[in-house]
Every structure is written in C-alpha cells, then in structure tokens.
Design an enzyme around this catalytic site. Structure first.
Site, PDB file in Angstrom:
ATOM      1  CB  SER A  65      -0.391  -0.462   0.858  1.00 64.65           C
ATOM      2  OG  SER A  65      -2.136  -0.884   0.699  1.00 64.65           O
ATOM      3  CE  LYS A  68      -3.270   0.968  -1.430  1.00 66.01           C
ATOM      4  NZ  LYS A  68      -4.220   0.686   0.210  1.00 66.01           N
ATOM      5  CE1 TYR A 192      -4.372  -1.061  -4.604  1.00 67.52           C
ATOM      6  CE2 TYR A 192      -5.249  -3.943  -4.847  1.00 67.52           C
ATOM      7  CZ  TYR A 192      -4.940  -2.515  -4.344  1.00 67.52           C
ATOM      8  OH  TYR A 192      -4.750  -2.119  -2.518  1.00 67.52           O
ATOM      9  CE1 TYR A 240      -5.532   1.827   4.186  1.00 69.17           C
ATOM     10  CE2 TYR A 240      -3.994   0.807   5.289  1.00 69.17           C
ATOM     11  CZ  TYR A 240      -3.512   0.771   3.886  1.00 69.17           C
ATOM     12  OH  TYR A 240      -3.186   1.042   2.757  1.00 69.17           O
ATOM     13  CB  VAL A 258      -0.210  -5.952   4.634  1.00 70.61           C
ATOM     14  CG1 VAL A 258      -1.682  -5.018   4.645  1.00 70.61           C
ATOM     15  CG2 VAL A 258      -0.459  -6.328   2.865  1.00 70.61           C
TER      16      VAL A 258
HETATM   17  O1  DON Z   1      -4.793  -4.890  -2.085  1.00 72.28           O
HETATM   18  C1  DON Z   1      -4.531  -5.669  -0.976  1.00 72.28           C
HETATM   19  O2  DON Z   1      -4.500  -5.669   0.056  1.00 72.28           O
HETATM   20  C2  DON Z   1      -2.498  -5.207  -0.975  1.00 72.28           C
HETATM   21  N1  DON Z   1      -1.868  -5.176  -2.386  1.00 72.28           N
HETATM   22  C3  DON Z   1      -2.521  -4.038  -0.441  1.00 72.28           C
HETATM   23  C4  DON Z   1      -2.673  -3.882   1.375  1.00 72.28           C
HETATM   24  C5  DON Z   1      -2.077  -2.850   1.767  1.00 72.28           C
HETATM   25  O3  DON Z   1      -0.360  -2.296   1.857  1.00 72.28           O
HETATM   26  C6  DON Z   1      -3.125  -2.305   3.413  1.00 72.28           C
HETATM   27  N2  DON Z   1      -1.817  -1.797   4.258  1.00 72.28           N
HETATM   28  N3  DON Z   1      -1.401  -1.746   5.013  1.00 72.28           N
END
Ligand code: DON
Length: 304
Positions: A65, A68, A192, A240, A258
């Site tokens: 993320s 982003k 994405y 978040y 993540v």
């Molecule tokens: O879409 C997802 O679930 C992952 N590619 C990215 C989520 C993420 O990194 C949330 N961050 N803490």
C-alpha cells in the site's frame, strides 16, 4: 545531527532485534505469508541527501500500500481535482479492505488509501491505456523519485495476490456497479496488484520519499502545494483504522503497507523508511511503528 542519527538508528535496530513479539505477517497473500517475520531495517535520508541506515537495509520487501502514495501523486497530476469527484478525503475508521462502508456510501470510497479508493486511483492512472503502460509510468515515477533504476515488480507476489484477491475483486465489481470504474475491473485490478508488488529496500524507499519533504528537496516531482496535500492525506488516512494512534505516538505523516514497510516524512527535514514484516491488528508494521515512535521522540521530530 548525523552522528546522533547514526547512534539512535543503531540503538533502535539493536533493541528491536531482541523483541519477543514481532507481530503477525499478512497471510491473505500467500507469497507474503512466507516471509520470515523476525527482520528489521530502517533508513533516514535528510534534506541534504545524507543517508543513514541500520538493520537489514539491503533486503528488498514488498511495498504494497505504500505505492498508493505514488499512484495518488500521478493521478492528481493527470486529472487534477477530478479524482475528488470519485473518492473522498476522510479517515475511514474501518479496515483497509472493508466492503461494508463502500456499499453504505454508494460506491464512493472514503479516501484514496483504503483499497476501494486506491483501486479508483489506479483506475484514473490507467485511463484506457494498456496496464503495462500505466505500470511503466508508476515504476518510472518511483525510480525517478528514488534516483535509482534498480526497482522492480515482483511478478510472483502480483500473481499470488491476483489468485487470492477475492475481496479486491468484490470491491472493484461493486465500484463498477456504481459507475465508479472507467476500465474493466480485471484491467484495473491487474494494474493495482502489480504496482502493490513493487519491491524495494528501506534505503530506496526513503530516497523515493524525498520529494515529499518539501520545496527544493530531491527531484522535482509535484508542486509544493500538492506535496502538502499528499502529506495531509498520509497523516489522516495513511494507517487506516490506526491513523489516530500513529499520529498520537509518532506525530508524522506516514503510509504503511502489509509487506511491513512504513514511509514517514518529517516536513522540511527528512524521509524515513522502516521495515519489519510482522503486523499489528490494523495491518500496520508492529515493530516499524515502535521504531518510528522511538526515532521521532529521540530526534524531536513531529509536525505538532
Ligand atoms: O490490496 C491489498 O490488500 C494489498 N495489495 C495492499 C494492502 C495494504 O498494503 C494495506 N496496508 N497496510
């Protein structure tokens, strides 16, 4: 400051390596579930370009993320404030992959960092192009920001997430049903998943964040006004459901992923990247947050 920074980083890395609780690696993407959690790295790049690091600073990790922030900078550059007709700018108070809020709010995501908002942002960057062209722009932006071409997409991570990305497919199809997706869901999600699978070291990530420090620092990527706004969104939405706690403990704009990475900005001073794959209950790096808290306190860095 350089000597003090070096000492503080080494102390943090040494102390955290003895931790008993490293958190829990993300297990909904099998490739990430396989990463050993007892790892730690931290890097700081100051506004004059000096870089200091400690721990496993040469190990690449999945940015997830954190990418982003870069796609948002590109989307705003491409379509200006039009993006805000499709995504809001409020903290969500919900998990990053929550579905319920999107339905309650008629397919209008809370912010560009929750997955639904990031999917819309990627959709804006894709803009009818082939995914490989949009990905070349995203990767090119990050490489230019880091002044380093040795940054790549890990295709196995992208494939692993595609095969297990049922929640993201649900979000994308729901967005499409509300008329808030311009490209076919598979194309937007393919783009994405691939930008989330960009890998880098903490040193490369800290360098890539340099343009967010403020005017005249690092490669000129976006306007000073937009830099302030990107930092505002990182501060309010970058962690978040844990954004308030991160602001309280660390006091700096930051974005987590993540994969266990966090990018934080000390406006006018420095860019910091930390990585430790074990996560807390909100999906943010457990020891990464602890390291940021200790570093900000020791250096007296805070926006407050
Ligand atoms: O879409 C997802 O679930 C992952 N590619 C990215 C989520 C993420 O990194 C949330 N961050 N803490």
């Amino acid at each position: 400051m350089a000597q003090r920074l070096k000492t503080v980083l080494n102390e943090i890395a040494a102390d955290l390596s003895d931790s008993h609780d490293w958190g829990k690696v993300a297990d909904y993407i099998p490739e990430l579930a396989a990463v050993p959690k007892e790892q730690f790295a931290i890097a700081v790049i100051t506004k004059d370009g000096q870089c200091h690091s400690a721990g496993s600073a040469q190990v690449r990790f999945s940015a997830q993320s954190i990418t982003k922030v870069f796609t948002l900078a590109i989307a705003l550059g491409r379509s200006g404030d039009q993006l805000w007709q499709r995504v809001d700018r409020e903290p969500s108070g919900d998990a990053f992959n929550s579905i319920v809020q999107l339905e309650q709010e008629n397919g209008h995501p809370r912010n560009p960092f929750v997955n639904a908002g990031a999917i819309v942002t990627t959709d804006e960057v894709l803009a009818g192009r082939a995914p490989k062209d949009a990905l070349a722009e995203i990767l090119g932006f990050i490489r230019t920001a880091a002044e380093d071409d040795d940054i790549h997409i890990n295709k196995s991570v992208a494939k692993s997430e595609t095969e297990h990305g049922h929640r993201n497919f649900a979000l994308a199809h729901f967005l499409a049903s509300c008329g808030n997706l311009k490209n076919p869901p598979d194309m937007t999600l393919g783009t994405y998943f691939h930008h989330c699978a960009i890998e880098l070291t903490v040193t490369q990530l800290a360098k890539a964040g340099r343009f967010l420090i403020g005017p005249g620092v690092g490669p000129k990527m976006v306007s000073p006004e937009r830099v302030r706004r990107l930092n505002a969104l990182m501060m309010t939405c970058g962690h978040y459901d844990g954004s308030g706690d991160f602001a309280y403990r660390v006091g700096l704009p930051a974005k987590s992923g993540v994969g266990g990475g966090i990018l934080a900005i000390v406006p006018g001073q420095a860019s910091i990247a930390v990585w430790s794959p074990g996560l807390d209950q909100n999906g943010n790096s457990k020891l990464g947050t602890e390291a940021m808290q200790r570093l900000a306190h020791a250096m007296n860095w805070s926006v407050f």
